[in-house]
Design a protein around this motif. Structure first.
Motif, PDB file in Angstrom:
ATOM      1  N   ASN A  98      45.538-142.379  15.352  1.00  0.00           N
ATOM      2  CA  ASN A  98      44.422-142.944  15.445  1.00  0.00           C
ATOM      3  C   ASN A  98      43.031-141.736  16.622  1.00  0.00           C
ATOM      4  OD1 ASN A  98      45.328-145.612  15.140  1.00  0.00           O
ATOM      5  ND2 ASN A  98      45.951-146.060  16.481  1.00  0.00           N
ATOM      6  N   LEU A  99      44.405-140.600  17.070  1.00  0.00           N
ATOM      7  CA  LEU A  99      43.058-139.764  17.423  1.00  0.00           C
ATOM      8  C   LEU A  99      41.859-138.858  16.551  1.00  0.00           C
ATOM      9  CD1 LEU A  99      42.040-137.839  20.177  1.00  0.00           C
ATOM     10  CD2 LEU A  99      44.142-137.102  19.894  1.00  0.00           C
ATOM     11  N   ARG A 100      42.702-138.517  16.613  1.00  0.00           N
ATOM     12  CA  ARG A 100      41.828-138.182  14.320  1.00  0.00           C
ATOM     13  C   ARG A 100      41.355-139.165  14.427  1.00  0.00           C
ATOM     14  NH1 ARG A 100      39.626-134.064  14.651  1.00  0.00           N
ATOM     15  NH2 ARG A 100      41.540-132.764  15.192  1.00  0.00           N
ATOM     16  N   LEU A 101      41.444-140.189  13.762  1.00  0.00           N
ATOM     17  CA  LEU A 101      40.167-141.484  13.442  1.00  0.00           C
ATOM     18  C   LEU A 101      39.670-141.353  14.437  1.00  0.00           C
ATOM     19  CD1 LEU A 101      42.637-143.745  11.623  1.00  0.00           C
ATOM     20  CD2 LEU A 101      41.224-142.293  11.244  1.00  0.00           C
ATOM     21  N   LYS A 102      39.545-141.425  15.252  1.00  0.00           N
ATOM     22  CA  LYS A 102      38.321-141.610  16.546  1.00  0.00           C
ATOM     23  C   LYS A 102      37.719-140.339  16.610  1.00  0.00           C
ATOM     24  CE  LYS A 102      36.900-142.487  21.246  1.00  0.00           C
ATOM     25  NZ  LYS A 102      38.162-143.197  23.042  1.00  0.00           N
ATOM     26  N   GLU A 103      38.492-138.580  16.091  1.00  0.00           N
ATOM     27  CA  GLU A 103      37.138-137.557  16.556  1.00  0.00           C
ATOM     28  C   GLU A 103      36.679-136.970  14.749  1.00  0.00           C
ATOM     29  OE1 GLU A 103      40.675-134.547  17.061  1.00  0.00           O
ATOM     30  OE2 GLU A 103      40.849-135.633  19.152  1.00  0.00           O
ATOM     31  N   TRP A 104      36.677-138.063  14.539  1.00  0.00           N
ATOM     32  CA  TRP A 104      35.852-138.309  12.924  1.00  0.00           C
ATOM     33  C   TRP A 104      34.978-139.413  13.022  1.00  0.00           C
ATOM     34  CZ3 TRP A 104      40.468-138.558   9.347  1.00  0.00           C
ATOM     35  CH2 TRP A 104      41.164-137.206   8.671  1.00  0.00           C
ATOM     36  N   GLY A 105      34.901-140.311  14.174  1.00  0.00           N
ATOM     37  CA  GLY A 105      33.952-141.281  14.400  1.00  0.00           C
ATOM     38  C   GLY A 105      33.947-142.663  13.693  1.00  0.00           C
ATOM     39  N   LEU A 106      35.664-142.441  13.712  1.00  0.00           N
ATOM     40  CA  LEU A 106      35.863-143.891  12.801  1.00  0.00           C
ATOM     41  C   LEU A 106      37.052-144.355  13.533  1.00  0.00           C
ATOM     42  CD1 LEU A 106      36.718-141.787   9.637  1.00  0.00           C
ATOM     43  CD2 LEU A 106      34.891-142.989  10.048  1.00  0.00           C
ATOM     44  N   LYS A 107      36.844-146.098  14.059  1.00  0.00           N
ATOM     45  CA  LYS A 107      37.395-147.099  13.974  1.00  0.00           C
ATOM     46  C   LYS A 107      38.641-147.348  13.467  1.00  0.00           C
ATOM     47  CE  LYS A 107      32.825-149.552  15.753  1.00  0.00           C
ATOM     48  NZ  LYS A 107      32.206-150.023  15.137  1.00  0.00           N
ATOM     49  N   ASN A 114      29.551-146.219   2.685  1.00  0.00           N
ATOM     50  CA  ASN A 114      28.908-147.520   2.463  1.00  0.00           C
ATOM     51  C   ASN A 114      30.725-147.548   3.082  1.00  0.00           C
ATOM     52  OD1 ASN A 114      26.544-147.504   2.067  1.00  0.00           O
ATOM     53  ND2 ASN A 114      27.179-149.081   0.140  1.00  0.00           N
ATOM     54  N   TYR A 115      31.843-147.005   2.771  1.00  0.00           N
ATOM     55  CA  TYR A 115      32.701-147.864   3.637  1.00  0.00           C
ATOM     56  C   TYR A 115      33.363-147.242   4.515  1.00  0.00           C
ATOM     57  CZ  TYR A 115      35.194-150.769  -0.516  1.00  0.00           C
ATOM     58  OH  TYR A 115      36.217-151.492  -1.101  1.00  0.00           O
ATOM     59  N   LEU A 116      32.802-145.828   4.417  1.00  0.00           N
ATOM     60  CA  LEU A 116      32.887-145.003   6.299  1.00  0.00           C
ATOM     61  C   LEU A 116      31.961-145.253   7.243  1.00  0.00           C
ATOM     62  CD1 LEU A 116      32.871-141.173   4.543  1.00  0.00           C
ATOM     63  CD2 LEU A 116      34.747-142.587   6.282  1.00  0.00           C
ATOM     64  N   ASN A 117      30.712-146.164   6.998  1.00  0.00           N
ATOM     65  CA  ASN A 117      29.843-146.342   7.910  1.00  0.00           C
ATOM     66  C   ASN A 117      30.158-147.658   8.502  1.00  0.00           C
ATOM     67  OD1 ASN A 117      27.516-144.143   7.678  1.00  0.00           O
ATOM     68  ND2 ASN A 117      26.146-145.383   5.856  1.00  0.00           N
ATOM     69  N   SER A 118      30.999-148.403   7.879  1.00  0.00           N
ATOM     70  CA  SER A 118      30.952-149.660   7.843  1.00  0.00           C
ATOM     71  C   SER A 118      32.177-149.950   9.551  1.00  0.00           C
ATOM     72  CB  SER A 118      31.630-150.568   6.702  1.00  0.00           C
ATOM     73  OG  SER A 118      33.291-149.975   6.148  1.00  0.00           O
ATOM     74  N   VAL A 119      32.925-148.205   9.487  1.00  0.00           N
ATOM     75  CA  VAL A 119      33.990-148.209  10.763  1.00  0.00           C
ATOM     76  C   VAL A 119      33.180-147.268  11.372  1.00  0.00           C
ATOM     77  CG1 VAL A 119      35.741-149.398   8.958  1.00  0.00           C
ATOM     78  CG2 VAL A 119      35.869-147.017   9.406  1.00  0.00           C
ATOM     79  N   ARG A 120      32.007-146.449  11.397  1.00  0.00           N
ATOM     80  CA  ARG A 120      31.704-145.078  11.846  1.00  0.00           C
ATOM     81  C   ARG A 120      30.818-146.037  13.690  1.00  0.00           C
ATOM     82  NH1 ARG A 120      29.394-141.936   6.747  1.00  0.00           N
ATOM     83  NH2 ARG A 120      30.586-140.317   7.331  1.00  0.00           N
ATOM     84  N   TYR A 121      31.301-144.559  14.671  1.00  0.00           N
ATOM     85  CA  TYR A 121      30.685-146.164  15.835  1.00  0.00           C
ATOM     86  C   TYR A 121      29.239-144.990  15.696  1.00  0.00           C
ATOM     87  CZ  TYR A 121      35.256-145.455  17.297  1.00  0.00           C
ATOM     88  OH  TYR A 121      36.545-145.921  17.697  1.00  0.00           O
ATOM     89  N   GLU A 122      28.733-144.357  14.672  1.00  0.00           N
ATOM     90  CA  GLU A 122      27.351-143.787  14.286  1.00  0.00           C
ATOM     91  C   GLU A 122      27.303-143.820  13.482  1.00  0.00           C
ATOM     92  OE1 GLU A 122      25.878-141.177  17.491  1.00  0.00           O
ATOM     93  OE2 GLU A 122      26.658-141.618  18.930  1.00  0.00           O
ATOM     94  N   GLN A 123      26.064-143.888  12.239  1.00  0.00           N
ATOM     95  CA  GLN A 123      25.998-143.844  10.762  1.00  0.00           C
ATOM     96  C   GLN A 123      25.493-142.618  11.155  1.00  0.00           C
ATOM     97  OE1 GLN A 123      25.527-147.499   8.822  1.00  0.00           O
ATOM     98  NE2 GLN A 123      27.262-147.688  10.300  1.00  0.00           N
TER      99      GLN A 123
END
Length: 418
Positions: free
Chosen positions: A8-17, A265-274
Motif C-alpha cells: 500500500n505504501l508503494r501504491l501511495k508513493e505512485w500517487g494511487l489509492k 484513464n484507469y490510473l486517473n480513476s484512482v490517482r490523487y492528482e490527474q
C-alpha cells in the motif's frame, strides 16, 4: 513492515489509492464513463439507431469490450435524451437463464413487469406472481424523465401469492407483447439491452430470434441492443433475411494507442492528482503490454493488474523495462505451471501450430486426439472465457491463439517434444 503495508505504501508513493485494473467491467456506468475510450464511431451509429426504436447486434471476441460499450452507450443515451425532455425507459438485462424461447420471454416479461410495477397494476401482479426466476435490481439511475434499470436473473422455486396468476406453465410471449405495448403508452421511448447473450450457443440465439419477430419488429419506439459472437454463413444469411437488426456492428481489436489511453484513464480513476501519462509504467513498458494484449481490453487489464501488483509488492520505484522483464517472466512461469496438464498440452499444440482454426490440420488434430475442429471448439471457447486463448478474426475466419502469458519453454513435456 508487513507485506500489505509495503504494498500500500508503494501504491501511495505512485500517487494511487488502489490498483484500478479489473478483468471485468465496472458495474457503475458513471465510473465506467471515466475509463471508457474509443469506439466513437460505434456510438455515433448506435445512439440514434436505438432512439429511433431500431435494433442493434454488437459482436466481437470475448473480452473485446462489449459490456463496457453497452454500459457507456446507455449512459450517454440517458444523458442525451434527458436534454430533449423525452420520457424514456432503459432496461439493462444480464445473465438471462435458459436456452428456450419461452424461458427468454419469461425473463423479459419479469424484467418489464418489475420496471413498470409502480405505474401499472397488471405489471405489479405479474412481478409478484411469476414463478421460475428471481430478479435483482442492481441499480436504478434517473436523469430528467429517463430511467435506467439494471437487472440480473437467477432461478427460484417459490409458491405464487395467487395461484390463479402466472405460473411456470404460462405462455409468456403474448403477455410480454401486451406489457411492452402498454409500456409504450407510459414511455415515449424504450430501450432494452440484453447482455451476456453471446454466452449462449449461436443456434440457441438464432432459434430465439426466429421465434420473436413480433417482439423485435413491431414496436415503433422500442429498440433492442444485444451482444453476440460469431455465426456461421448460414446463420448470417438467416439473420439478414429476418431483418431484425438495423445495425450489425462488429467490434474490432483496439489499437495500441487506444489501449494506452485506457491505461491512463484507469490510473486517473484512482490517482490523487490527474496526469496525462502512464506513470508508474514507462512508455516503453506500456508499448510492450499493449502489444501483448493483442487489441483485447480484458487481456490489457489482466496484464496491467498483475504487473502493477507484483511491482508494488517488489517495491519497484518505477515499472521500467528491467523491472517488467523480471515480473513478466515470473508471471509466465506462474501462469503456465498453474494450468492442468490437459490445458498445457492444448495450449502447446496451439502455440506450435500458430493457433487453432477451422482449417486445422490432420496432424494437429491427431496431437489433440480429436477427429474434427468441432470437437475442440467447446474447450477453446471455455479457455477464451478464462483468458487462456485469444480469438483473432480476419477475412479468412477466426483463430484461437494462446495468451502471451503462456510460455511453452517452461513445460518439460514441451521441451522434450521440441
Amino acid at each position: 513492515m508487513s507485506r500489505l503495508g509495503k504494498h500500500n505504501l508503494r501504491l501511495k508513493e505512485w500517487g494511487l489509492k488502489e490498483n484500478p485494473f479489473r478483468t471485468t467491467p465496472l458495474d457503475n456506468p458513471e465510473e465506467l464513463a471515466q475509463i471508457f475510450y474509443g469506439r466513437d464511431q460505434v456510438l455515433d451509429i448506435a445512439i440514434p439507431t436505438l432512439y429511433e426504436g431500431r435494433n442493434i447486434l454488437i459482436r466481437g471476441a470475448w473480452g473485446i469490450g462489449k459490456t463496457a460499450l453497452i454500459f457507456n452507450l446507455i449512459n450517454q443515451l440517458q444523458q442525451e435524451v434527458a436534454t430533449i425532455g423525452e420520457k424514456m425507459l432503459v432496461l439493462y438485462l444480464s445473465s438471462i437463464p435458459g436456452d428456450s424461447p419461452n424461458e427468454f420471454y419469461r425473463a423479459l416479461l419479469l424484467g418489464i413487469a418489475d420496471s413498470l410495477a409502480e405505474e401499472d397494476a397488471e405489471a405489479r401482479e405479474i412481478a409478484t406472481t411469476l414463478l421460475g426466476y428471481s430478479i435483482q435490481r442492481t441499480k436504478t439511475a434517473t436523469e430528467g424523465q429517463v430511467k435506467i434499470v439494471f437487472l440480473s436473473f437467477g432461478r427460484r422455486q417459490e409458491s405464487p401469492s395467487n395461484q390463479v396468476n402466472p405460473t411456470d406453465n404460462i405462455d409468456a410471449y403474448p403477455l410480454l407483447i401486451r406489457l411492452l405495448n402498454r409500456a409504450e403508452t407510459i414511455y415515449s421511448r424504450i430501450v432494452i439491452a440484453i447482455d451476456d447473450f453471446d454466452k449462449k450457443d449461436p443456434i440457441v440465439v438464432q432459434t430465439i430470434l426466429e421465434s420473436s419477430l413480433d417482439l423485435f419488429r413491431m414496436g415503433k419506439h422500442r429498440g433492442f441492443i444485444m451482444t453476440g459472437r460469431g455465426f456461421t454463413e448460414l446463420q448470417e444469411a438467416t439473420l439478414k433475411v429476418l431483418g431484425i437488426f438495423s445495425e450489425d456492428i462488429p467490434l474490432e481489436p483496439m489499437s495500441q494507442d487506444d489501449l494506452k489511453h485506457i491505461v491512463i484513464n484507469y490510473l486517473n480513476s484512482v490517482r490523487y492528482e490527474q496526469r496525462n501519462d502512464t506513470y508508474p509504467f514507462t512508455d516503453e513498458v506500456i508499448d510492450l503490454i499493449t502489444k501483448y494484449a493483442q487489441g483485447i481490453p480484458r487481456q490489457l487489464n489482466l496484464i496491467c493488474e498483475k504487473v502493477l501488483r507484483k511491482a508494488a509488492s517488489n517495491d519497484e520505484k518505477i515499472i521500467d523495462k528491467k523491472a517488467f522483464n523480471f515480473i513478466w517472466q515470473t508471471m509466465q512461469q506462474e501462469f503456465t505451471h498453474q494450468l492442468s496438464p490437459q490445458l498445457r498440452h492444448l495450449l502447446y499444440v496451439a502455440y506450435e501450430a500458430g493457433g487453432i482454426s477451422e482449417n486445422i490440420s490432420d496432424r494437429t488434430l491427431d496431437k489433440l486426439n480429436a477427429l474434427t475442429f468441432v470437437e475442440v471448439l467447446p474447450q477453446l471457447k471455455t479457455m477464451e472465457e478464462q483468458g487462456l486463448v485469444i480469438r483473432q478474426e480476419d477475412e479468412k475466419g477466426f483463430r484461437f491463439s494462446p495468451s502471451p502469458l503462456f510460455e511453452p519453454k517452461l513445460i518439460a513435456e514441451a521441451e522434450s517434444e521440441s
